[in-house]
Design a protein around this motif. Structure first.
Motif, mmCIF file in Angstrom:
data_model
loop_
_atom_site.group_PDB
_atom_site.id
_atom_site.type_symbol
_atom_site.label_atom_id
_atom_site.label_comp_id
_atom_site.label_asym_id
_atom_site.label_seq_id
_atom_site.Cartn_x
_atom_site.Cartn_y
_atom_site.Cartn_z
ATOM 1 N N PRO A 8 0.626 -1.191 -0.174
ATOM 2 C CA PRO A 8 -0.091 -0.053 -0.015
ATOM 3 C C PRO A 8 0.667 1.104 0.114
ATOM 4 O O PRO A 8 1.951 1.258 0.922
ATOM 5 C CB PRO A 8 -0.390 0.005 1.587
ATOM 6 C CG PRO A 8 0.207 -1.324 2.291
ATOM 7 C CD PRO A 8 1.077 -1.468 1.215
ATOM 8 N N LEU A 9 0.843 2.196 -0.760
ATOM 9 C CA LEU A 9 1.042 4.046 -0.198
ATOM 10 C C LEU A 9 0.217 4.230 0.705
ATOM 11 O O LEU A 9 -1.127 4.691 0.167
ATOM 12 C CB LEU A 9 1.411 3.836 -2.303
ATOM 13 C CG LEU A 9 1.871 5.385 -2.363
ATOM 14 C CD1 LEU A 9 2.896 5.080 -1.480
ATOM 15 C CD2 LEU A 9 1.772 5.162 -3.895
ATOM 16 N N LYS A 55 -7.274 14.411 -3.165
ATOM 17 C CA LYS A 55 -6.320 14.243 -4.313
ATOM 18 C C LYS A 55 -5.505 12.922 -4.680
ATOM 19 O O LYS A 55 -4.899 12.403 -5.365
ATOM 20 C CB LYS A 55 -5.338 15.837 -3.958
ATOM 21 C CG LYS A 55 -4.072 15.774 -5.081
ATOM 22 C CD LYS A 55 -4.460 15.895 -6.781
ATOM 23 C CE LYS A 55 -3.384 16.197 -7.518
ATOM 24 N NZ LYS A 55 -3.305 16.455 -9.035
ATOM 25 N N ALA A 56 -5.226 12.536 -3.202
ATOM 26 C CA ALA A 56 -4.569 11.797 -2.826
ATOM 27 C C ALA A 56 -4.708 10.797 -3.098
ATOM 28 O O ALA A 56 -4.364 9.436 -3.727
ATOM 29 C CB ALA A 56 -3.392 11.670 -1.377
ATOM 30 N N LEU A 57 -6.181 10.219 -2.771
ATOM 31 C CA LEU A 57 -7.205 8.355 -3.005
ATOM 32 C C LEU A 57 -7.019 8.417 -4.464
ATOM 33 O O LEU A 57 -6.692 8.036 -4.797
ATOM 34 C CB LEU A 57 -8.197 9.253 -2.168
ATOM 35 C CG LEU A 57 -7.843 8.682 -0.733
ATOM 36 C CD1 LEU A 57 -9.318 8.852 -0.493
ATOM 37 C CD2 LEU A 57 -6.947 7.523 -0.314
ATOM 38 N N ARG A 58 -7.159 9.786 -4.868
ATOM 39 C CA ARG A 58 -7.547 9.648 -6.694
ATOM 40 C C ARG A 58 -6.329 9.226 -7.521
ATOM 41 O O ARG A 58 -6.179 8.971 -8.156
ATOM 42 C CB ARG A 58 -7.778 11.188 -7.166
ATOM 43 C CG ARG A 58 -8.973 11.217 -7.837
ATOM 44 C CD ARG A 58 -10.114 12.258 -8.139
ATOM 45 N NE ARG A 58 -8.771 13.838 -8.254
ATOM 46 C CZ ARG A 58 -9.418 14.496 -7.586
ATOM 47 N NH1 ARG A 58 -10.441 14.792 -6.749
ATOM 48 N NH2 ARG A 58 -8.245 15.129 -7.352
ATOM 49 N N GLY A 59 -5.489 10.113 -6.754
ATOM 50 C CA GLY A 59 -3.941 9.754 -7.415
ATOM 51 C C GLY A 59 -3.024 8.507 -7.214
ATOM 52 O O GLY A 59 -2.128 8.281 -7.762
ATOM 53 N N GLY A 60 -3.880 7.523 -6.085
ATOM 54 C CA GLY A 60 -3.176 6.238 -6.114
ATOM 55 C C GLY A 60 -2.765 6.158 -5.257
ATOM 56 O O GLY A 60 -2.458 5.118 -4.600
ATOM 57 N N ALA A 61 -3.208 6.406 -4.018
ATOM 58 C CA ALA A 61 -2.173 6.679 -2.333
ATOM 59 C C ALA A 61 -3.320 5.672 -2.229
ATOM 60 O O ALA A 61 -4.980 5.425 -2.703
ATOM 61 C CB ALA A 61 -2.332 7.409 -1.149
ATOM 62 N N LEU A 134 -7.445 0.058 -3.045
ATOM 63 C CA LEU A 134 -8.664 0.391 -2.828
ATOM 64 C C LEU A 134 -9.052 0.694 -4.150
ATOM 65 O O LEU A 134 -7.993 1.775 -5.366
ATOM 66 C CB LEU A 134 -7.948 2.999 -3.227
ATOM 67 C CG LEU A 134 -9.007 3.996 -3.209
ATOM 68 C CD1 LEU A 134 -10.277 3.303 -2.171
ATOM 69 C CD2 LEU A 134 -9.115 4.820 -2.509
#
Ligand code: FES
Lengths: 158, 674
Positions: A8-9, A55-61, A134
């Motif tokens: 996970p990131l 933004k973080a979740l959308r970007g791959g986190a 996610l």
């Protein structure tokens, strides 16, 4: 990527006065934690715009860690309480989008709590590793295109 | 393709970073992969913070026309200023520099080299994306108020106040007791020189009381602190004395005539009496007495007024109507020297304090052997006449004890040796010191120990188990028996004595948390105020403009306390001499055209920096009051508030950069949910 273990990131937000210094202290005391988390600095947890988390979740986190000073110890007196209120609301909204609440965590860490910060990071990485990547759309469609139920009465995890 | 010309500098920090992060690879990668973001130079170097490292950056700025710099090294809290200054010297606005902490957040906390290197790359990508949105800024210059507030007027506070006042700057010295002097005023002799405490302290008290640059506010407490370094506003409650300081001459006739005797549990540690109108001791500074309303007959029953009747001044100095006063003083810097509390020996019931009459605390004993104390310096038992024939002195009471305080109280060994000497000198009694380890590390301290050894004091190494009056053996009747394992001979011993003195621990003030909170500083787990750096910055705190001195920071003896008081004063004087302070220009501002006048931000600000113009229906932020937390920026639904150094663009760009890679190096877009 299929044969690799899922890593996970996590994006972490720290405030300049307490939790960033906790991260400094973790370093100075050579406490180890997994490299899955990438921290960035805000002046105060009160600066955290929910948009940053999206933004973080959308970007791959796969998860977002929000940290700040303990209640009563915010460098700007009481802004971490405002962060707390936003956090609770945000987590509720995210759940409706199909984001499991464990993915976004708020913890308080004082400048003296390097080891604790590391511990919390360890825990969070473990939890999200168990959750898997996610995939909010999958979660929603698995639920018959309905949002997850609203969260029960809030408990503060910090 | 970005038009920026960015330089990336990756530090090895000797082997601190390079042993875990492949720094050469990182630098090459940055140059090859972040060109689109504007990176034109990327270098690694052994010590970026060295003068050669800094010159590397300066040369690139000049020769390659860099307009942005990213330094991947240690925490910005350590070297941000260093690299900003380097940029400044090369003619680049210092705020166009960004630091990435690949030491504290990567090499020191991770072990897997490959993953650590990946993370370092992602963090640098974050820094590069962010720095593109940096703007040239000027530090905010604010004038520094020349006045200083010193809280607590024990020897640390007095020393600090005098140093500053002697340099020609005003000081407000606030003390909550009626007189300044602190614990030192209660002591008899000071170790190791045995000079009389009052003889060395009172001249300093008088100086502080009379100094033209010192405003002495005794019987006063700080209520609140507003503002920030350079410009604090402090609200002080000056408690009603019921004595008019403008006319009182300090003659003391009121004290003489007052018919009420009160047990003095404060200054005399419960061994002596004072009146209801009193000053703690004859040399008190200021000399004006205070009426203790809890015990004064007039305040209790509305009759008496003896003090007023006999007061010889014109007009009368006694003013029963006096009220507390709230004063507001502007100061630039604050020194906290609030001292310590003594450990309550009742908490260790097996030592018998409070139950066995002739068990004394260290402070009681100080009063007992003080020539100005209740017995005029005669060391006698509680009956007031009997001289003890044998005395036991117990070290480390409440210190170095997991049940109470883990720490060593620093002064107890020397204090106990001093007591041993004084008992011998005054009574010729047999003296037994019960200790765990003897700690006499300081100039002339061990010599003093040798001297006390030669005087014939008995030293028993072992933690005392019990102090009791239950006689079990012949010779114990009417005695207090100290039961201890003598660890040198490996045997239990019962030593009958007439008097026991407990060398109690120094503890943080009971309200230290509250005080720390009021001044915005932090306490350690034990409750002592935390200094900025335990070795290199021992009197500053994390909060700019707030300094600490004396036992409030941790137990210490008088020489160290005085040194710290002077050190704190030196730091403050350095600040004052700068006349101006450069603050980080991190401030919020409203773009008026975008403001819808919703007022959501209006109650976000604890500093009252946000004001709303009813006429134009827009909000404005006062940059002089804004502290830069950014809470209003995050709250604005129209994106009408922006914050310098932490604008939405900067933060969002950094997030994007951080997400350039997955943990294993896969590209982030592979991770984007389907
Ligand atoms: S400064 Fe740390 S939470 Fe506000």
């Amino acid at each position: 990527m299929a044969d690799k273990q899922f890593e996970p990131l996590i994006i972490g937000f720290t405030c300049n006065w307490c939790s960033y210094r906790a991260a400094d202290l973790a370093g100075m005391s050579r406490v180890k934690y997994p490299p899955n988390v990438r921290l960035m600095r805000l002046m105060c947890s009160g600066r955290l715009d929910p948009e940053f988390v999206l933004k973080a979740l959308r970007g791959g986190a796969d998860g977002v860690l929000i940290t700040g000073c303990h209640p009563g110890e915010c460098h700007y007196l009481e802004q971490n309480y405002k962060a707390l209120r936003r956090f609770l609301l945000l987590r509720r909204t995210l759940k409706q989008f199909g984001v499991e609440p464990q993915r976004v965590r708020l913890i308080w860490a004082s400048a003296a709590e390097g080891a604790r910060l590391a511990q919390e990071i360890n825990k969070m990485v473990e939890e999200i590793r168990a959750l898997g990547p996610l995939t909010w759309r999958d979660v929603i469609s698995a639920n018959g295109d309905r949002p997850l139920e609203a969260l029960p009465a809030e408990e503060v995890t910090a | 393709m970005s038009e920026e010309r960015i330089g990336v500098y990756v530090c090895h920090c000797g082997s601190n970073i390079a042993s875990v992060v492949d720094v050469e690879d990182v630098a090459v990668w940055a140059k090859d992969n972040l060109a689109d973001q504007g990176v034109v130079v990327a270098r690694d170097y052994k010590f970026m913070c060295s003068s050669l490292g800094q010159e590397l950056i300066q040369d690139d700025i000049k020769e390659q026309g860099l307009d942005r710099v990213v330094v991947a090294a240690c925490s910005p809290h350590l070297h941000e200023r260093t690299f900003r200054n380097a940029c400044d010297r090369a003619g680049l606005n210092p705020f166009l520099c960004e630091m990435v902490s690949v030491r504290e957040q990567v090499s020191w906390v991770h072990t897997d080299k490959e993953l650590a290197t990946q993370k370092a790359k992602a963090m640098i990508a974050g820094g590069v994306e962010r720095v593109v949105y940096h703007e040239p800024l000027e530090p905010l210059r604010v004038p520094i108020n020349e006045a200083t507030l010193v809280v607590g007027a024990g020897i640390a506070g007095i020393q600090a106040a005098l140093e500053i006042a002697d340099s020609g700057f005003p000081v407000y010295l606030v003390e909550r007791e009626p007189s300044i002097g602190g614990h030192m005023a209660q002591f008899d002799k000071t170790f190791p020189t045995l000079d009389c405490s009052a003889c060395i302290l009172t001249p300093k008290m008088v100086d502080a009381g009379q100094h033209p640059n010192i405003t002495l506010l005794s019987w006063s407490e700080v209520e609140r602190v507003d503002g920030y370094v350079g410009n604090f506003t402090v609200t002080i409650r000056k408690k009603a004395r019921y004595v008019n300081e403008d006319v009182c001459t300090g003659c003391g006739i009121c004290i003489e005539k007052c018919p009420v005797n009160v047990l003095d549990t404060n200054f005399e540690a419960g061994l002596g009496y004072r009146k209801a109108v009193y000053r703690p001791f004859p040399q008190a500074v200021p000399k004006y007495p205070v009426i203790d309303t809890e015990n004064c007959t007039y305040f209790k029953r509305g009759k008496c007024k003896a003090c007023q009747i006999f007061c010889p001044t014109q007009p009368n100095s006694i003013d029963f109507e006096q009220q507390d006063q709230l004063l507001q003083v502007p100061v630039g810097n604050i020194i906290l020297a609030t001292g310590y509390d003594l450990f309550d020996a009742r908490r260790i019931p097996q030592y018998g304090y409070g139950r066995l009459a002739n068990v004394y605390t260290s402070l009681e004993f100080e009063r007992l052997c003080n020539a100005a104390g209740p017995t005029n310096g005669d060391v006698v038992l509680r009956d007031g006449v009997t001289k003890p024939e044998a005395v036991g002195i117990i070290h480390c009471v409440g210190s170095r004890d997991r049940n109470y305080n883990n720490y060593c109280s620093v002064i107890c060994c020397m204090q106990s040796l001093k007591f041993a000497h004084l008992v011998k000198e005054r009574t010729g009694a047999e003296v037994y010191n019960f200790y765990i380890d003897m700690r006499t590390a300081y100039k002339d301290y061990d010599e003093f120990y040798q001297k006390v050894l030669e005087e014939g004091t008995h030293f028993v190494r072992g933690r005392v188990a019990e102090v009791t009056d239950a006689a079990r053996q012949p010779g114990e009747d009417g005695k207090i028996i100290v039961q201890v394992e003598d660890t040198f001979i490996g045997k239990q011993r019962r030593i009958p004595v007439d008097m026991v003195i407990l060398s109690s621990a120094l503890e943080p003030r009971a309200d230290s948390d509250e005080v720390a909170h009021k001044f915005g500083i932090a306490c350690s787990a034990n409750g002592w105020f935390i200094e900025k750096h335990p070795k290199l910055d021992p009197v500053a705190t994390m909060t700019e403009g707030i300094y600490i001195a004396g036992c409030a920071q941790g137990p210490k003896d008088i020489p160290s306390t005085v040194a710290q008081g002077a050190a704190a004063a030196a730091r403050v004087l350095g600040r004052i001499q700068q006349k101006e302070l450069a603050l980080e220009p991190i401030r919020a501002s409203v773009i008026a055209e975008r403001c819808s006048g919703c007022r959501i931000c209006n109650n976000m600000c604890p500093f009252n920096a946000i004001l709303f113009h009813e006429d134009r229906m827009v909000t404005e932020i006062n940059p002089a009051l804004c502290q830069g937390c950014g809470t209003c920026v995050a709250a604005c639904p129209s994106g009408a508030i922006t914050g310098t150094q932490f604008s939405n663009e900067q933060v969002l760009a950094q997030i994007e950069g951080l997400l350039m890679f997955g943990v294993n190096g896969n590209l982030a877009n592979e991770l984007v949910p389907a």
